[in-house]
Structure formats: structure tokens, C-alpha cells
Design a protein around this motif. Structure first.
Motif, PDB file in Angstrom:
ATOM      1  N   THR A   1      -2.363  12.391  -2.327  1.00 41.89           N
ATOM      2  CA  THR A   1      -3.017  13.610  -1.830  1.00 41.89           C
ATOM      3  C   THR A   1      -2.219  14.827  -2.281  1.00 41.89           C
ATOM      4  OG1 THR A   1      -1.833  13.373   0.275  1.00 41.89           O
ATOM      5  CG2 THR A   1      -4.065  12.497   0.168  1.00 41.89           C
TER       6      THR A   1
ATOM      7  N   PHE B   1      -7.634  14.197  -3.920  1.00 41.63           N
ATOM      8  CA  PHE B   1      -7.352  12.793  -3.641  1.00 41.63           C
ATOM      9  C   PHE B   1      -7.380  11.994  -4.945  1.00 41.63           C
ATOM     10  CE2 PHE B   1      -9.423  14.602   0.076  1.00 41.63           C
ATOM     11  CZ  PHE B   1      -8.645  14.165   1.125  1.00 41.63           C
TER      12      PHE B   1
ATOM     13  N   TYR C   1      -3.166   2.448  -3.723  1.00 43.17           N
ATOM     14  CA  TYR C   1      -2.425   3.681  -3.458  1.00 43.17           C
ATOM     15  C   TYR C   1      -3.389   4.841  -3.245  1.00 43.17           C
ATOM     16  CZ  TYR C   1      -3.380   4.801  -8.370  1.00 43.17           C
ATOM     17  OH  TYR C   1      -4.008   5.058  -9.568  1.00 43.17           O
ATOM     18  N   LEU C   2      -2.877   5.849  -2.548  1.00 41.88           N
ATOM     19  CA  LEU C   2      -3.596   7.106  -2.358  1.00 41.88           C
ATOM     20  C   LEU C   2      -2.605   8.236  -2.560  1.00 41.88           C
ATOM     21  CD1 LEU C   2      -6.151   8.718  -1.477  1.00 41.88           C
ATOM     22  CD2 LEU C   2      -5.256   8.618   0.857  1.00 41.88           C
TER      23      LEU C   2
ATOM     24  N   TRP D   1       1.165   5.555  -0.019  1.00 38.89           N
ATOM     25  CA  TRP D   1       0.577   6.883   0.175  1.00 38.89           C
ATOM     26  C   TRP D   1       1.617   7.914  -0.231  1.00 38.89           C
ATOM     27  CZ3 TRP D   1      -0.297   9.719   5.488  1.00 38.89           C
ATOM     28  CH2 TRP D   1      -0.876  10.970   5.236  1.00 38.89           C
TER      29      TRP D   1
ATOM     30  N   TYR E   1      -8.852   4.748 -11.225  1.00 39.49           N
ATOM     31  CA  TYR E   1      -8.766   5.478  -9.967  1.00 39.49           C
ATOM     32  C   TYR E   1      -9.963   6.415  -9.815  1.00 39.49           C
ATOM     33  CZ  TYR E   1      -7.072   9.504 -12.693  1.00 39.49           C
ATOM     34  OH  TYR E   1      -6.955  10.535 -13.586  1.00 39.49           O
TER      35      TYR E   1
ATOM     36  N   PHE F   1      -8.047   7.113   3.145  1.00 36.16           N
ATOM     37  CA  PHE F   1      -8.854   8.188   2.575  1.00 36.16           C
ATOM     38  C   PHE F   1      -9.980   8.567   3.536  1.00 36.16           C
ATOM     39  CE2 PHE F   1     -12.527   9.036  -0.483  1.00 36.16           C
ATOM     40  CZ  PHE F   1     -12.251  10.378  -0.595  1.00 36.16           C
TER      41      PHE F   1
ATOM     42  N   LEU G   1      -7.468   8.139  -5.628  1.00 34.68           N
ATOM     43  CA  LEU G   1      -7.636   6.870  -4.931  1.00 34.68           C
ATOM     44  C   LEU G   1      -7.581   5.713  -5.917  1.00 34.68           C
ATOM     45  CD1 LEU G   1      -8.311   5.361  -2.289  1.00 34.68           C
ATOM     46  CD2 LEU G   1     -10.740   5.724  -2.817  1.00 34.68           C
TER      47      LEU G   1
ATOM     48  N   TYR H   1       0.858  -1.174   0.000  1.00 37.89           N
ATOM     49  CA  TYR H   1       0.000   0.000   0.000  1.00 37.89           C
ATOM     50  C   TYR H   1       0.902   1.235   0.000  1.00 37.89           C
ATOM     51  CZ  TYR H   1      -3.786  -3.160   1.352  1.00 37.89           C
ATOM     52  OH  TYR H   1      -4.695  -4.172   1.382  1.00 37.89           O
TER      53      TYR H   1
ATOM     54  N   PRO I   1      -5.712   1.920   1.169  1.00 36.94           N
ATOM     55  CA  PRO I   1      -5.853   3.332   0.775  1.00 36.94           C
ATOM     56  C   PRO I   1      -7.245   3.902   1.014  1.00 36.94           C
ATOM     57  CG  PRO I   1      -5.732   1.926  -1.157  1.00 36.94           C
ATOM     58  CD  PRO I   1      -5.415   1.050   0.015  1.00 36.94           C
ATOM     59  N   VAL I   2      -8.290   3.064   0.870  1.00 29.89           N
ATOM     60  CA  VAL I   2      -9.649   3.583   1.088  1.00 29.89           C
ATOM     61  C   VAL I   2      -9.845   3.943   2.557  1.00 29.89           C
ATOM     62  CG1 VAL I   2     -12.097   3.103   0.858  1.00 29.89           C
ATOM     63  CG2 VAL I   2     -10.508   2.205  -0.839  1.00 29.89           C
TER      64      VAL I   2
ATOM     65  N   GLU J   1     -14.767   1.762  -6.044  1.00 34.16           N
ATOM     66  CA  GLU J   1     -13.630   1.730  -5.117  1.00 34.16           C
ATOM     67  C   GLU J   1     -14.065   1.675  -3.650  1.00 34.16           C
ATOM     68  OE1 GLU J   1     -12.249   3.517  -8.916  1.00 34.16           O
ATOM     69  OE2 GLU J   1     -13.991   3.757  -7.602  1.00 34.16           O
TER      70      GLU J   1
END
Length: 321
Positions: free
Chosen positions: A108, A99, A105-106, A32, A75, A139, A101, A30, A135-136, A211
Motif C-alpha cells: 500500500t 494497492f 503480498y499486499l 504487507w 499482480y 485488501f 496485490l 503473507y 492479502p486479498v 486475484e
């Protein structure tokens, strides 16, 4: 500034660069990536590494964009706003947070003023659960923290409205109208920020996007409830500020009526004296009251005083004064 975190094998660590293999949904990692006030070279990571759509990259790099949620190929792109109440400016300052998403991965993007992201970014290396849930979930944590930060700012505005309500009756100064209109502008800016975000979070809670899982939609429902309450507070504040303005204008009108009543009473009680003085002051022969020429003045003055006292007694009995 670019900050990269990767969660692998139950461990979250900060990385200096991105390994493209981490972006593979099957890698078990994962990621970020946080871009705080990114420069143009730093923003190239959005298009070169993640291959985001040019329109979403353009929106992410814009200073302020309208809150929205748009699905792209692979995404979900979401824009939300953080807020800070600035009493000196009589309004809310918004911080645009973008964001991206993806499956694992995320990304920002913000101006560096987001307290929610800064707090989670500081705790991320020490708490593997922040990124380890996916990632969710991350988020959701950011959005939930942003909404939680709304409440203290709204309470500041509520305190100002309480102060205005007291001043309307305790100290109705002429400048109060300007203060009321300034707070009305602040309430309008709050509603302008909250209502669009309520709609975006509502879409996340309703699972309008693939997602968002069923479990995460439940979490977003809680966030949605919080933001709906804040939106309702905005409507209540709008009604309160309208009532405060009406009360102030009514109070000013009543004070003006009191002043006019006093001036009218003063004018009326001196009218008979003016009439008598005018009659006996004419240069024509008039009936003399008992006494000599010097006594006429005291007769006119006495009659004027009697009429004035009679008028005052009548006004008092009629409860006009």
C-alpha cells in the motif's frame, strides 16, 4: 515511512526488512508492506524488490491519480481514494491510496493521511486474523474501512444541507446564495470522487480479475452496495441543492414583489391628491367651493382623503392589500 508485516506459522510480526523468500507464493508467508508518504529512496522498494512495472510505480508516486484497477504480470494494481469533508473549503479532500496485490503480498502506498490503513496497521500485530487470511482479505478490509469512513463525511454534508433549507425560509439573507453555491460545489466534488470508485469496486465484485476469489467477490459485493448507496445519496443531494436554490430565488422574488406592491399602492393612493392639488394650485381662475379662500384648502384636503380611503377600501375588497 516503510512498515513491514509478515505472517508465518500463525504469527504476525513486524519486520525491519523484507526477505525475498517471503515473496515466493510457496513460502507459506503473507507480507504487507505499507509506504506512508515515502521518500524517493524508500520508493525504490517498489521497483528493486517487487519488480513492479515502471508505469504503475510512476502512478503510485504521483500525488493524485484517477481511481482505476489494472492487471499486470503477477499482480493487480488498484487506485482508490479516501475522503474528508472540509466545511471551511466547501468540498471533499481526497487521499490517494495505491494497492499492489500479489499472490501472497499486499503493498500500500499513500500520503500518510489514510485513517483506514493507520487503524489496521496499529491492530495488525495484535490480531493475527488481519493478515492471516491473506492479502486479498486484507485488501478487502482496507477498502471496506475506507468506504465506511465515507458515511460520516456524507452525513456532515447532509447536516449542512438541512441547515440551508431552514435558513432559506427562516433567515433569507442575501449571502445565502453564495452558501448554497458553495454546498453545490461540495456535492459535485463528492460525486466526482464516488462515481469512479463505484466502478472500480464493481469490477472487483464481478470478479473481473483472477486475484479475486468467489468468496472475496461476495465480500466486495457488500462494499459495492455501500458505495452505490453513497453515490445515490450524492444524486439526491444534487437534486436537493437545486431545489434549495430555486426555493431561495423564488422566496427573494416573492419578497421583491411584496415590496413593489406596497410601493405601487402608496403611489396610487397619492395620485388623486396630487391631481387635485395641482388643479387648485394653478394660477388661473377656478370655480370656488363653498366658503372663503381659506376654506378651499380644507376642501381639497378632504376630497383627497375621501379618495384615498375609497381606494384603500377598494384594494382591500379586491384583496390586493
Amino acid at each position: 515511512m516503510i512498515t513491514i508485516f509478515v505472517h508465518r506459522n500463525g504469527v504476525t510480526e513486524q519486520a525491519a526488512s523484507i526477505d525475498r523468500a517471503w515473496l515466493d507464493p510457496g513460502s507459506g508467508s503473507y507480507v504487507w508492506v505499507d509506504l506512508a508518504a515515502p521518500s524517493i529512496p524508500e520508493s525504490l522498494i517498489l521497483s528493486d524488490t517487487f519488480k513492479f512495472h515502471p508505469l504503475s510505480v510512476e502512478d503510485a508516486m504521483a500525488p493524485v491519480e484517477y481511481p482505476k484497477a489494472e492487471p499486470y504480470n503477477g499482480y493487480l494494481y488498484v487506485i482508490l481514494h479516501g475522503i474528508d469533508f472540509r466545511a471551511a473549503e466547501h468540498g471533499f479532500a481526497t487521499h490517494d491510496v495505491d494497492f499492489f496485490l500479489g499472490p501472497n503480498y499486499l503493498v500500500t502506498v499513500h500520503d500518510g493521511m489514510s485513517r483506514s490503513i493507520v487503524e489496521l496497521r496499529d491492530h495488525c500485530p495484535r490480531n493475527t486474523k488481519i493478515l492471516g487470511e491473506g492479502p486479498v482479505a486484507l485488501f478487502h478490509r482496507i477498502v471496506d474501512s475506507m468506504v465506511e469512513h465515507y458515511r460520516p463525511e456524507v452525513e456532515k454534508l447532509e447536516e449542512r444541507l438541512n441547515e440551508l433549507e431552514k435558513e432559506v425560509f427562516e433567515n433569507p439573507r442575501p449571502e445565502l446564495v453564495r452558501d448554497i453555491l458553495d454546498e453545490k460545489r461540495a456535492v459535485s466534488s463528492l460525486r466526482r470522487v464516488i462515481i469512479p470508485q463505484r466502478d472500480v469496486v464493481g469490477r472487483l465484485a464481478r470478479r473481473d480479475f483472477a486475484e479475486i476469489s468467489v468468496e472475496m467477490s461476495f465480500r466486495f459485493r457488500d462494499v459495492y452496495d455501500h458505495i452505490v448507496r453513497i453515490a445515490d445519496d450524492g444524486m439526491i443531494f444534487q437534486d436537493r441543492i437545486t431545489g434549495i436554490l430555486d426555493a431561495h430565488l423564488s422566496n427573494v422574488s416573492n419578497r421583491l414583489n411584496e415590496v413593489m406592491k406596497v410601493l405601487t399602492v402608496v403611489s396610487v393612493i397619492f395620485m388623486p391628491g396630487t391631481l387635485l392639488a395641482g388643479l387648485w394650485g394653478m394660477n388661473v381662475p377656478l370655480p370656488h367651493l363653498p366658503g372663503g379662500d381659506g376654506a378651499q384648502f380644507w376642501w381639497v384636503l378632504g376630497m383627497s382623503a375621501i379618495v384615498i380611503v375609497g381606494l384603500l377600501a377598494w384594494f382591500r375588497r379586491s384583496r390586493w392589500i
